[in-house]
Scaffold this active site. Sequence first.
Site, short mmCIF file in Angstrom:
data_model
loop_
_atom_site.label_atom_id
_atom_site.label_comp_id
_atom_site.label_asym_id
_atom_site.label_seq_id
_atom_site.Cartn_x
_atom_site.Cartn_y
_atom_site.Cartn_z
N VAL A 20 0.83 -1.21 0.00
CA VAL A 20 0.00 0.00 0.00
C VAL A 20 0.86 1.25 0.00
CG1 VAL A 20 -1.78 1.28 1.23
CG2 VAL A 20 -1.85 -1.23 1.17
N GLU A 132 -10.21 6.18 6.58
CA GLU A 132 -11.11 5.51 5.63
C GLU A 132 -10.60 4.14 5.22
OE1 GLU A 132 -14.23 4.66 3.99
OE2 GLU A 132 -14.27 6.85 4.11
N GLU A 193 -2.22 -14.54 3.39
CA GLU A 193 -0.83 -14.48 3.81
C GLU A 193 -0.29 -15.89 4.06
OE1 GLU A 193 0.87 -11.75 3.94
OE2 GLU A 193 -0.76 -10.29 3.70
N ASP A 204 -8.99 -10.10 11.80
CA ASP A 204 -9.01 -8.92 10.94
C ASP A 204 -10.40 -8.30 10.92
OD1 ASP A 204 -7.77 -7.31 8.53
OD2 ASP A 204 -9.67 -8.12 7.78
N LYS A 208 -12.17 -4.54 12.49
CA LYS A 208 -13.00 -3.68 11.64
C LYS A 208 -14.40 -3.53 12.23
CE LYS A 208 -10.38 -5.01 7.52
NZ LYS A 208 -10.38 -5.83 6.29
#
Length: 438
Positions: A20, A132, A193, A204, A208
Amino acid sequence: MSRTDSQGALRIALLGCGTVGSSVARRLLDGPEDFAQRIGRPIELVGIAVRDVDKARPGIPTELLTTDAEGLVADADLVVELMGGLEPARALILRAIGHGASVVTANKQLLGADGPSLYEAASAAGVDLQYEAAVAAAIPLIRPMRESLAGDHVRRVMGIVNGTTNFILDKMSRTGADLQDVLAEAQELGYAEADPTADVEGHDAQAKAAILASLAFHSRVGTDDVTCEGISQITSDDIRAVRKMGCELKLLAICERVVGSDGNPAVSARVHPTIIPRSHPLATVREAFNAVFVETELAGDLMFYGQGAGGDPTASAVLGDLVQAARHRVLGGRGAGESAYAALPILPLSDIRTRYAIRLGVKDEPGVLAFVATVFGESGISIESMLQGIRRSDDGLAPLTISTHEATEQQVNDAVARLRDLNSVGTVASVLRMEGIE
């Protein structure tokens, strides 16, 4: 006079240069004129903090690389944190805020674990903290919930927020393959992964869900407040049984405003494999895509869909935050901060009422269905349907799937314990929750 108060370029520091980070850096370097027009002032990427400056990074000038992350954030107007993890990311973000820099982060783990301290620091310093990209990557979700729905009441948020698990469950459903085989394929394709624990065990999605619940219900919800169950125990037999019901199985993050046992409002936040009807919009989400279904009082039902991971999609969300935070520094003002005024309590999973599908292996003999129905009745659970299978397992047990009306986790646990004591029940193969089924 600070650099920001002058008419010079806004100085941007980037922490992390992985998939990223590299995408963000290349975009900043390739189109500075566009960003200057959108922001109202030139920008300058002044440095990228990395662990190893000698590692090859195509398209990234080596002179921008540094191991001195602390020095970098102390001399920046805006810091983009893409390192991940709790430390040193937390310390660096707080250092940046302390120096008056606004911060953009995609760090769901940190926000889920310790978001409030970061929000408070940003508020005290009068700077932006934008995130975001922390949930669902390129999908515009955080800003609509923070701003567009600020005058509405969110009743429920239910979504697929992890692309790896959706790829696995979707492929299992379409091909009948076992989880481990599909997981290996996901790793080969780069969706999973080498250590897939965070995805497959639901961690994960758990982080969130904490972020989404906090936003939706104006209450502080941490990762530890979210009940989490992954997909590692899901079998191809589970998938076949779900398909026979005319449904699909998805790993969902479910956050909702509920009524507690005391009659007062509370928050429920959970992540677990969930059976949903094929008619539900989330059932059609394929491959590694994400989608979030939001139920509101005034706007009704809303659905946000798109790529929830990957370098370029995540970079898109990061850069959107960067432009907004930079414009605030140029024109004045701040973005929306934390809203936790409601301070609703977190309702434990044991008090949540939902529907269940319990898959059994039973002996093929008279009276079995009556025995099973009696157990559910004694546990206070109403049965909606019983679906018998024809195929026998190697030990001669016949498959039986029980669908219930709404019940509590405690009631179901009690029923399962009783079923295991029945001579006519050989196995309790799985217990799955159901949503969106009328």
